[in-house]
Design an enzyme around this catalytic site. Sequence first.
Site, PDB file in Angstrom:
ATOM      1  N   CYS A   5     102.764  -2.534   7.730  1.00 21.42           N
ATOM      2  CA  CYS A   5     103.798  -1.536   7.416  1.00 21.42           C
ATOM      3  C   CYS A   5     104.717  -1.309   8.625  1.00 21.42           C
ATOM      4  CB  CYS A   5     103.136  -0.253   6.923  1.00 21.42           C
ATOM      5  SG  CYS A   5     104.300   0.835   6.094  1.00 21.42           S
ATOM      6  N   SER A  45      72.110  21.034  17.294  1.00 18.09           N
ATOM      7  CA  SER A  45      72.488  22.009  16.275  1.00 18.09           C
ATOM      8  C   SER A  45      71.685  21.834  14.992  1.00 18.09           C
ATOM      9  CB  SER A  45      73.969  21.843  15.948  1.00 18.09           C
ATOM     10  OG  SER A  45      74.159  20.607  15.280  1.00 18.09           O
ATOM     11  N   GLY A  46      70.929  20.736  14.913  1.00 22.59           N
ATOM     12  CA  GLY A  46      70.224  20.462  13.659  1.00 22.59           C
ATOM     13  C   GLY A  46      71.079  19.622  12.731  1.00 22.59           C
ATOM     14  N   GLY A  47      72.330  19.375  13.097  1.00 25.40           N
ATOM     15  CA  GLY A  47      73.214  18.522  12.299  1.00 25.40           C
ATOM     16  C   GLY A  47      72.946  17.051  12.580  1.00 25.40           C
ATOM     17  N   VAL A  48      73.610  16.194  11.803  1.00 28.18           N
ATOM     18  CA  VAL A  48      73.335  14.760  11.889  1.00 28.18           C
ATOM     19  C   VAL A  48      73.629  14.198  13.290  1.00 28.18           C
ATOM     20  CG1 VAL A  48      73.826  12.505  10.855  1.00 28.18           C
ATOM     21  CG2 VAL A  48      74.117  14.561   9.507  1.00 28.18           C
ATOM     22  N   ASP A  49      74.833  14.468  13.797  1.00 32.90           N
ATOM     23  CA  ASP A  49      75.253  13.808  15.035  1.00 32.90           C
ATOM     24  C   ASP A  49      74.351  14.164  16.220  1.00 32.90           C
ATOM     25  OD1 ASP A  49      77.250  12.996  13.403  1.00 32.90           O
ATOM     26  OD2 ASP A  49      78.798  14.293  14.252  1.00 32.90           O
ATOM     27  N   SER A  50      74.130  15.472  16.421  1.00 29.88           N
ATOM     28  CA  SER A  50      73.342  15.832  17.600  1.00 29.88           C
ATOM     29  C   SER A  50      71.881  15.408  17.422  1.00 29.88           C
ATOM     30  CB  SER A  50      73.460  17.322  17.919  1.00 29.88           C
ATOM     31  OG  SER A  50      72.877  18.106  16.930  1.00 29.88           O
TER      32      SER A  50
END
Length: 512
Positions: A78, A219-224
Amino acid sequence: MILVLNFGAQYAHLIARRVRELGVYSEILPCDVSLKEIGKLKPDGIILSGGPASVYEPNSPTMDRKILGLGIPVLGICYGLQLIAKFVGGEVLAGKLKEFGSRELIVKKNGKLLKGLSRKEQIWMSHGDLVEMLPKDFEVLASTDSCPIAAFENNARRIYGAQFHVEVAHTPKGTQILKNFVFDICKAKKDWQIESISKKLVKEIKKEVGKSSVIMGVSGGVDSTVAATLLHKALGSKLYCVFVDHGLIRKGEAEEVKNFFERKLNFKHFYFIDASHIFLEKLKGITEPEEKRKIIGHTFIEVFESKVLELEKKHKDIKFLGQGTIYPDRIESAQPSKYASKIKSHHNVTLPEKMALKIIEPLKELYKDEVRKLGKELKIPDEIISRHPFPGPGLAIRILGEITDERLRILKEADYIFIEELRKFGYYDKTWQAFAALLPVKTVGVMGDARTYEYVISLRAVTSVDAMTADWAKLPNELLGSISNRIINEVRGVNRVVYDITQKPPGTIEYE
Ligand code: XMP
């Protein structure tokens, strides 16, 4: 590797992801990167992204034109194609054509770039300018009804172009074109595989950290969680993890997180800090969303920092701060747009200034789906890997207006029921995010022949691929009915449940 130069495209990420899906590593850099920088990366090929500008506009994004003479194959998509045309002496007509959406591509000659394509193919266009003329040594491969030069190549100079978007799903043969470019033209090797990455990352961490130790906020999240698990694999007891509970997490979450890190993952040094009283005290009487976010962000750093300083004193070998930063986080913070207005200040752990710690970010080159694959490889349970994103400020931005103990209790209970029902009906994994929010207004209802005057709970469930845009999830009526019934009957203080049917944009996913 394949280098993607970003000219301000919505789709730059998509290009890099598509290339990685082919098994070849790809990175995105801003278009004005220096030749020296490119030299260091030794790319097998360079892809120039699209972009919203017009090549003749003053201050339109550009690149060092010598890139075209490096002998490295270049594919312009493009805007990228139009820029090539401008550099090689072609003619670009600005604003002559507005072609958006699905089109038919007429392939006149396959050449190397369009190998394997039929005479007519469906493609996806999104442009306002068009290239009308190219020098003789450039071969036009395809056109559409209204665009005479929709693809070209110059094999001697190793320059290629596609006016349409090869990276989007609406161009079914786009992957074939990318394969032609990446493998046949650039001769890149297929050696990017998440399984092989895990070993490589562990080795890199060991080398970088040496005999030192790492401290990290989780944090208990996926990444950390994935980042911490990887660090743990590499460093074992030389990893110190800290979870700060700001009191605005979901029902049952504190126990879940503790259980997971202490029992399942067997981390030797896991510190759970219940700081909820500090946060909630500071948030008393605060109603303004940005102010709430700021208080939480600052307090978080204060609490985290004091724990780090305490541990640093005891364990002198702590020299690194681990972070779960992933590739899109870096790209977005590296290229703050001059034009983008601030919508919300996202809160994430950043390096507290007082500490002289070096940052280590083992996931900094991965996309979310790659992080999830890596998590599976590391045997992190599915309930963590497939968890919905949860914002740093937590429930504070889902209780509109002031946060009180009663409102927090109501929201936690309502949210818990929502998620429980969503899972029961098999819709948790079909939504990007789903949560309850508490509206700080009361409405009249009737329960057991008596008048009630209670809060409204708003349910929000969205589908999305990257949280940049989102649509409200089309949940079955039966499920919505069941959630509403349970919330009204089981949560004291709520007498009305509504379903939010706002897209992003114009709405945002969170409420504040
Ligand atoms: P919005 O509300 O901006 O949210 O549409 C987009 C995505 O970002 C998440 N979000 C945050 N994540 N810290 C985070 O780590 C934050 O301060 C924050 N605010 C919003 C939100 O949940 C959604 O996934």
